[in-house]
Enzyme design. Sequence first.
Site, short mmCIF file in Angstrom:
data_model
loop_
_atom_site.label_atom_id
_atom_site.label_comp_id
_atom_site.label_asym_id
_atom_site.label_seq_id
_atom_site.Cartn_x
_atom_site.Cartn_y
_atom_site.Cartn_z
N LYS A 42 48.76 54.86 15.37
CA LYS A 42 47.66 54.53 16.27
C LYS A 42 46.61 53.74 15.51
O LYS A 42 45.98 54.24 14.58
CB LYS A 42 47.05 55.80 16.86
CG LYS A 42 45.88 55.48 17.79
CD LYS A 42 45.38 56.70 18.52
CE LYS A 42 44.20 56.32 19.40
NZ LYS A 42 43.66 57.46 20.12
N LYS B 273 50.80 52.47 18.98
CA LYS B 273 49.76 52.15 19.96
C LYS B 273 48.68 51.31 19.31
O LYS B 273 48.26 51.66 18.21
CB LYS B 273 49.18 53.48 20.42
CG LYS B 273 47.99 53.39 21.31
CD LYS B 273 47.44 54.76 21.55
CE LYS B 273 46.18 54.61 22.38
NZ LYS B 273 45.51 55.84 22.57
C1 PBG Z 1 41.86 59.21 22.26
C2 PBG Z 1 42.57 58.13 22.99
C3 PBG Z 1 42.16 56.80 23.17
C4 PBG Z 1 43.15 56.20 23.95
C5 PBG Z 1 44.11 57.15 24.22
N1 PBG Z 1 43.75 58.35 23.59
C6 PBG Z 1 40.91 56.13 22.77
C7 PBG Z 1 40.62 55.88 21.35
O1 PBG Z 1 41.35 56.25 20.45
O2 PBG Z 1 39.57 55.27 21.11
C8 PBG Z 1 43.15 54.79 24.40
C9 PBG Z 1 44.05 54.47 25.54
C10 PBG Z 1 43.81 53.15 26.15
O3 PBG Z 1 43.03 52.32 25.66
O4 PBG Z 1 44.45 52.91 27.19
N2 PBG Z 1 41.70 60.35 23.07
#
Ligand code: PBG
Length: 325
Positions: free
Chosen positions: A195, A247
């Site tokens: 991520k 991601k």
């Molecule tokens: C954290 C989380 C995020 C997203 C999914 N889980 C935000 C982040 O890490 O800032 C982003 C998902 C998206 O942008 O569609 N709970």
Amino acid sequence: MTATRPRRLRASPAMRRLVAQTRLHPAELVLPMFVREGVSESVPIASMPGVVQHSLDSLRRAAVEAAEAGIGGVMLFGVPLERDSTGTRATDPDGILNVATRAVADEVGEALVVQTDLCLDEFTDHGHCGVLAPDGSVDNDATLERYRDMGVIQAASGSQLLGLSGMMDNQVAAVRDALDSSGFAGTAILGYAGKYASAYYGPFREAVDSQLAGDRRTYQLDPANRREGVREAALDEEQGADVVMVKPASSYLDVLADVAAASSIPVWAYQVSGEYAMLEAAAANGWIDRRRAVLESLVAIRRAGAEAVLSYWAVEAARWIREDG
Ligand code: PBG
């Protein structure tokens, strides 16, 4: 001399269909859904046209629709009314995410894999994914204690797959241990292994009314780093993750391909809010063919190695896939 003619295999729709190396199927699509505490009707998210913050009732109805469309699952995110420094509402059985999980699991738990975001950022008043140390940094190991409790309450609420998106070191091992010692050995873990600290999460911040002021670069991966995604996926697998994820998706297809080659467990990708917003904006301007671009983006993510994709288009794409046969 015999000329090489690759075009033979592109000559007709039937031939192209037969030789296609990647196919989309509704079952490999997962719909992320937002549920907001204290509203009686769904609330539109301006930066994600077509996506809403659901009320409990509209969430239930949309989950039924998702099941009817034949997608593989839903991933739930909660938007609480009250936030504090440790994200108390995340571990409150009456907190919005846990209430919503029970509702959705009751309604469609047999037809869909009901999944929950296991992270504190929606619940903290500072918007970080964990609790803070006195110096303001995100305290990794103190956060693990919160994640353990969240894991158990989410499993008890009926979540079948916990999406660990907080990027704390050793979070998979911690939550696995908590689940196993609380009678939830059967609850699966999706590790958001690769991520990245991405600008493409922008619209999501509106979607969950995020309170974050800074950024997440001390815990999410640096977009410059490819091997690190593979390393994180290996660590999550070692710690007991059932599925790993990369991601965002479209800007990280190289990482996705690497992780897919190296992992012995399923590899998924998350087509995030910014990927959705960009394409919707271009389509709204008439600059791009919306349906073709959406399906192309999904097939590209699958082709790179994702076995399933979290996408805000999941339900619509599932219908198109059916239509296209
Ligand atoms: C954290 C989380 C995020 C997203 C999914 N889980 C935000 C982040 O890490 O800032 C982003 C998902 C998206 O942008 O569609 N709970």
